[in-house]
Design a protein around this motif. Structure first.
Motif, PDB file in Angstrom:
ATOM      1  N   ASP A 168       1.013  -0.944  -0.079  1.00 35.65           N
ATOM      2  CA  ASP A 168      -0.067   0.112  -0.517  1.00 35.65           C
ATOM      3  C   ASP A 168       1.050   1.057  -0.062  1.00 35.65           C
ATOM      4  O   ASP A 168       0.174   2.075   0.644  1.00 35.65           O
ATOM      5  CB  ASP A 168      -0.809   0.350   1.118  1.00 35.65           C
ATOM      6  CG  ASP A 168      -0.687  -0.154   2.310  1.00 35.65           C
ATOM      7  OD1 ASP A 168       0.541  -1.171   2.695  1.00 35.65           O
ATOM      8  OD2 ASP A 168      -0.538   0.073   3.377  1.00 35.65           O
ATOM      9  N   LYS A 169       2.463   1.564  -0.530  1.00 33.46           N
ATOM     10  CA  LYS A 169       2.749   2.374  -0.386  1.00 33.46           C
ATOM     11  C   LYS A 169       3.572   2.197  -2.188  1.00 33.46           C
ATOM     12  O   LYS A 169       3.373   1.322  -2.552  1.00 33.46           O
ATOM     13  CB  LYS A 169       3.963   2.539   0.477  1.00 33.46           C
ATOM     14  CG  LYS A 169       2.964   2.632   1.578  1.00 33.46           C
ATOM     15  CD  LYS A 169       4.989   2.554   2.754  1.00 33.46           C
ATOM     16  CE  LYS A 169       3.821   3.582   4.260  1.00 33.46           C
ATOM     17  NZ  LYS A 169       4.955   3.795   4.658  1.00 33.46           N
ATOM     18  N   ALA A 170       4.038   3.879  -2.466  1.00 28.77           N
ATOM     19  CA  ALA A 170       4.866   3.565  -3.588  1.00 28.77           C
ATOM     20  C   ALA A 170       6.436   3.959  -3.736  1.00 28.77           C
ATOM     21  O   ALA A 170       6.385   4.927  -2.339  1.00 28.77           O
ATOM     22  CB  ALA A 170       4.158   4.660  -4.802  1.00 28.77           C
ATOM     23  N   CYS A 171       7.442   3.450  -3.996  1.00 29.41           N
ATOM     24  CA  CYS A 171       8.580   4.049  -3.923  1.00 29.41           C
ATOM     25  C   CYS A 171       8.904   5.588  -4.663  1.00 29.41           C
ATOM     26  O   CYS A 171       8.143   5.912  -5.239  1.00 29.41           O
ATOM     27  CB  CYS A 171       9.731   3.381  -4.814  1.00 29.41           C
ATOM     28  SG  CYS A 171       9.839   3.041  -6.423  1.00 29.41           S
ATOM     29  N   SER A 172       9.753   6.281  -4.099  1.00 32.07           N
ATOM     30  CA  SER A 172       9.936   7.377  -4.524  1.00 32.07           C
ATOM     31  C   SER A 172      10.746   7.769  -5.636  1.00 32.07           C
ATOM     32  O   SER A 172       9.526   8.634  -6.179  1.00 32.07           O
ATOM     33  CB  SER A 172      11.286   7.995  -3.376  1.00 32.07           C
ATOM     34  OG  SER A 172      12.457   7.463  -3.136  1.00 32.07           O
ATOM     35  N   GLU A 173      11.095   6.849  -6.283  1.00 33.72           N
ATOM     36  CA  GLU A 173      11.526   6.753  -8.027  1.00 33.72           C
ATOM     37  C   GLU A 173      10.160   6.769  -8.665  1.00 33.72           C
ATOM     38  O   GLU A 173      10.368   8.041  -9.481  1.00 33.72           O
ATOM     39  CB  GLU A 173      11.803   5.992  -8.219  1.00 33.72           C
ATOM     40  CG  GLU A 173      14.130   5.386  -7.905  1.00 33.72           C
ATOM     41  CD  GLU A 173      14.250   5.236  -6.389  1.00 33.72           C
ATOM     42  OE1 GLU A 173      12.578   4.211  -5.545  1.00 33.72           O
ATOM     43  OE2 GLU A 173      14.714   4.850  -5.257  1.00 33.72           O
ATOM     44  N   TYR A 174       8.990   6.168  -8.526  1.00 35.98           N
ATOM     45  CA  TYR A 174       8.324   5.949  -8.853  1.00 35.98           C
ATOM     46  C   TYR A 174       7.469   7.367  -8.749  1.00 35.98           C
ATOM     47  O   TYR A 174       6.613   7.437  -9.726  1.00 35.98           O
ATOM     48  CB  TYR A 174       7.264   4.405  -8.327  1.00 35.98           C
ATOM     49  CG  TYR A 174       5.496   4.498  -8.736  1.00 35.98           C
ATOM     50  CD1 TYR A 174       5.317   4.463 -10.448  1.00 35.98           C
ATOM     51  CD2 TYR A 174       4.395   4.934  -8.294  1.00 35.98           C
ATOM     52  CE1 TYR A 174       4.730   3.934 -11.111  1.00 35.98           C
ATOM     53  CE2 TYR A 174       3.448   5.073  -9.488  1.00 35.98           C
ATOM     54  CZ  TYR A 174       3.390   4.014 -10.690  1.00 35.98           C
ATOM     55  OH  TYR A 174       2.020   4.009 -11.578  1.00 35.98           O
ATOM     56  N   LEU A 175       7.359   8.118  -7.357  1.00 33.58           N
ATOM     57  CA  LEU A 175       6.334   9.007  -7.588  1.00 33.58           C
ATOM     58  C   LEU A 175       7.439  10.090  -8.140  1.00 33.58           C
ATOM     59  O   LEU A 175       6.219  11.240  -9.008  1.00 33.58           O
ATOM     60  CB  LEU A 175       6.559   9.634  -6.357  1.00 33.58           C
ATOM     61  CG  LEU A 175       5.697   8.843  -4.941  1.00 33.58           C
ATOM     62  CD1 LEU A 175       6.191   8.706  -3.323  1.00 33.58           C
ATOM     63  CD2 LEU A 175       3.877   8.939  -4.742  1.00 33.58           C
ATOM     64  N   GLU A 176       8.101  10.347  -7.605  1.00 35.06           N
ATOM     65  CA  GLU A 176       9.152  10.749  -9.400  1.00 35.06           C
ATOM     66  C   GLU A 176       9.048  11.092 -10.456  1.00 35.06           C
ATOM     67  O   GLU A 176       8.379  11.624 -11.305  1.00 35.06           O
ATOM     68  CB  GLU A 176      10.460  11.009  -8.695  1.00 35.06           C
ATOM     69  CG  GLU A 176      11.208  11.888  -7.778  1.00 35.06           C
ATOM     70  CD  GLU A 176      12.659  11.228  -7.667  1.00 35.06           C
ATOM     71  OE1 GLU A 176      13.293  10.964  -8.445  1.00 35.06           O
ATOM     72  OE2 GLU A 176      13.167  11.310  -6.420  1.00 35.06           O
ATOM     73  N   GLN A 177       8.551   9.421 -11.271  1.00 33.81           N
ATOM     74  CA  GLN A 177       8.215   9.552 -12.337  1.00 33.81           C
ATOM     75  C   GLN A 177       7.228   9.966 -12.820  1.00 33.81           C
ATOM     76  O   GLN A 177       6.561  10.006 -13.507  1.00 33.81           O
ATOM     77  CB  GLN A 177       7.992   7.633 -12.602  1.00 33.81           C
ATOM     78  CG  GLN A 177       9.428   7.367 -12.984  1.00 33.81           C
ATOM     79  CD  GLN A 177       9.932   5.611 -13.102  1.00 33.81           C
ATOM     80  OE1 GLN A 177       9.187   5.320 -12.857  1.00 33.81           O
ATOM     81  NE2 GLN A 177      10.737   6.033 -12.962  1.00 33.81           N
ATOM     82  N   MET A 178       6.086   9.336 -11.473  1.00 32.30           N
ATOM     83  CA  MET A 178       4.785  10.413 -11.888  1.00 32.30           C
ATOM     84  C   MET A 178       4.735  11.597 -11.410  1.00 32.30           C
ATOM     85  O   MET A 178       3.609  11.686 -12.856  1.00 32.30           O
ATOM     86  CB  MET A 178       3.642   9.261 -10.402  1.00 32.30           C
ATOM     87  CG  MET A 178       3.228   7.982 -10.621  1.00 32.30           C
ATOM     88  SD  MET A 178       2.466   7.616 -12.350  1.00 32.30           S
ATOM     89  CE  MET A 178       1.248   8.355 -12.284  1.00 32.30           C
ATOM     90  N   GLY A 179       5.212  12.300 -10.495  1.00 35.09           N
ATOM     91  CA  GLY A 179       5.407  13.930 -11.205  1.00 35.09           C
ATOM     92  C   GLY A 179       5.744  14.737 -12.727  1.00 35.09           C
ATOM     93  O   GLY A 179       5.388  15.349 -12.897  1.00 35.09           O
ATOM     94  N   CYS A 180       6.352  13.844 -12.791  1.00 37.12           N
ATOM     95  CA  CYS A 180       7.159  14.361 -13.767  1.00 37.12           C
ATOM     96  C   CYS A 180       5.783  14.154 -15.629  1.00 37.12           C
ATOM     97  O   CYS A 180       5.632  15.185 -16.051  1.00 37.12           O
ATOM     98  CB  CYS A 180       8.119  14.010 -14.523  1.00 37.12           C
ATOM     99  SG  CYS A 180      10.045  14.694 -13.954  1.00 37.12           S
ATOM    100  N   PHE A 181       6.095  13.276 -15.542  1.00 39.62           N
ATOM    101  CA  PHE A 181       4.191  12.033 -15.548  1.00 39.62           C
ATOM    102  C   PHE A 181       3.216  13.577 -16.009  1.00 39.62           C
ATOM    103  O   PHE A 181       3.127  13.977 -17.101  1.00 39.62           O
ATOM    104  CB  PHE A 181       3.836  11.056 -15.501  1.00 39.62           C
ATOM    105  CG  PHE A 181       3.002  10.589 -17.000  1.00 39.62           C
ATOM    106  CD1 PHE A 181       2.714  11.113 -18.659  1.00 39.62           C
ATOM    107  CD2 PHE A 181       1.630   9.587 -15.640  1.00 39.62           C
ATOM    108  CE1 PHE A 181       2.006  10.040 -19.044  1.00 39.62           C
ATOM    109  CE2 PHE A 181       0.734   9.790 -17.383  1.00 39.62           C
ATOM    110  CZ  PHE A 181       0.930   9.925 -18.850  1.00 39.62           C
ATOM    111  N   ILE A 182       2.616  13.730 -15.097  1.00 38.37           N
ATOM    112  CA  ILE A 182       1.439  14.385 -14.831  1.00 38.37           C
ATOM    113  C   ILE A 182       1.540  15.928 -15.284  1.00 38.37           C
ATOM    114  O   ILE A 182       1.005  16.670 -15.726  1.00 38.37           O
ATOM    115  CB  ILE A 182       1.196  14.399 -13.478  1.00 38.37           C
ATOM    116  CG1 ILE A 182       0.812  12.944 -13.069  1.00 38.37           C
ATOM    117  CG2 ILE A 182      -0.610  15.747 -12.878  1.00 38.37           C
ATOM    118  CD1 ILE A 182      -0.860  12.872 -13.517  1.00 38.37           C
TER     119      ILE A 182
END
Length: 118
Positions: free
Chosen positions: A1-15
């Motif tokens: 139920d958590k996402a890693c920081s790298e995935y959050l960074e990728q999603m932030g750039c994508f958004i």
């Protein structure tokens, strides 16, 4: 139920790419992709905001291009072109918040952070 920081960074750039790197020809399909990631509670508000922005960009024939420089807060240069001429090239910062449920990321917030671009 958590996402890693790298995935959050990728999603932030994508958004950020979906919202800020747009042309009159791309904003509608990017809006549709974006709305697939938005939490249900935020869907109507973000859809309205993006539809207004799409109408504005088309009306003045403007494009914006975002070049990320930092991802703690998504920070970078937002370049605006109107009829092919650059009208602004400003350092901007955006807050991007995600929720995570059912193995899927959902966008909760995407907003400019005033005075945080410095």
């Amino acid at each position: 139920d958590k996402a890693c920081s790298e995935y959050l960074e990728q999603m932030g750039c994508f958004i950020a790419w979906l919202v800020l790197d747009v042309t009159p020809a791309s904003i509608d399909w990017k809006k549709d992709i974006l709305l697939g990631y938005v939490e249900p509670e935020q869907h109507g508000e973000l859809q309205t905001r993006q539809e207004l922005e799409a109408a504005r960009l088309k009306r003045i024939n403007a494009s914006t291009f975002f070049m990320p420089q930092q991802l703690v807060v998504v920070r970078g240069r937002l370049r605006t072109m109107v009829n092919g001429l650059e009208t602004s090239n400003d350092l901007k910062a955006y807050q991007v918040d995600f929720g995570y449920s059912g193995g899927r990321m959902h966008l909760k917030t995407f907003k400019e952070v005033p005075n945080a671009a410095k």
